[in-house]
Design an enzyme around this catalytic site. Structure first.
Site: not given
Ligand code: DGL
Length: 270
Positions: A11-12, A74, A154, A188, A190
């Protein structure tokens, strides 16, 4: 697929832990490698080319761990990088977030009207729109980019008045319309943190689709759920910046403690 090899998840940053959690509950006997690119997040505001390059870097890193499958945990990296990841992974199965969530949404929706919330990059690319139309050419899609929710999650503000008012700003235009969606993709990783507030706002008539859950169902088609050859599962966490901060924030996304000693700092080669 070999039960002894780990499943690679990337993931990011930290949001992919919601996906890891879902995967672990479906596959308690599997080992996992998790890589969070905490040095370069957020991905949601970056260009498709940059995100694809980052996804390639992470894939090369994860392939060093001899994984049995790769989960791109992600939505933004799945949107811009899945083709690159698949090309690098060769015969190792790769599962992204978009198609599984679109498939789950189309089968959950009774009216064919589906809402999508995601990062700016994911919405701008129309990846969900295309995936949903591929599943059901007649479906209607209402989508909105909600990048601010990433920062709120976050910050640990997923259950605050600020989150509530932000969600109203994003969701009211979609859900106050006549014949509003009956299904909402949390596009997303998050966003599952906002599920309790969203449920409270939209009521039980709207089904929420969690990309981690949807991806787990796809993975179930590739591996046996309870292998006869049981192993003691291991989870290894790697990040590209600040293991301490990752460990401190992890509980919000993972519902479990991760200590800084569990997290290894790595340098990803570009
Ligand atoms: N984890 C990213 C997603 O699912 C979102 C967070 C980011 O912008 O890095 O799109």
């Amino acid at each position: 697929m070999s039960q002894n090899k780990p499943i690679g998840v990337f993931d990011s940053g930290i949001g992919g832990l919601t996906v890891l959690k879902a995967l672990q509950s479906h596959f308690p006997y599997e080992s996992f490698i998790y890589i969070g690119d905490t040095a370069r997040l957020p991905y949601g505001t970056k260009s498709p080319e940059t995100v694809a390059r980052y996804a390639a870097n992470l894939t090369k890193e994860i392939l060093h761990h001899d994984v049995q499958a790769i989960i791109v945990a992600c939505n933004t990296a799945s949107t811009h990088g899945l083709t690159t990841v698949k090309a690098l992974a060769k015969d190792i199965p790769v599962i992204g977030m978009i198609d599984p969530a679109a498939e789950s949404a189309v089968s959950a929706s009774r009216t064919g009207h589906i809402g999508v919330i995601a990062t700016s990059g994911t919405i701008k690319s129309e990846a969900y729109k295309n995936a949903l139309i591929k599943q059901n050419p007649d479906c209607k899609i209402s989508s909105v980019a909600c990048q601010i929710l990433v920062a709120l999650a976050e910050e640990g503000w997923a259950n605050t008045d600020i989150a509530k008012s932000t969600l109203h700003t994003y969701l009211d235009p979609i859900f106050k319309q006549k014949n509003s969606p009956d299904t909402l993709i949390l596009g997303c990783t998050h966003f599952p943190l906002f599920a309790p507030l969203i449920k409270e706002m939209l009521g039980t008539g709207v089904t929420l689709i969690n990309s981690g859950e949807a991806a787990s169902h796809h993975l179930a088609k590739l591996i046996k759920k309870n292998p006869s050859e049981k192993t003691s599962p291991k989870i290894k966490f790697f990040v590209t910046d600040d293991p301490q901060r990752f460990a401190e924030n992890a509980a919000k996304f993972y519902n479990d403690q991760i200590t800084p000693e569990d997290v290894m700092l790595i340098d990803i080669q570009s």
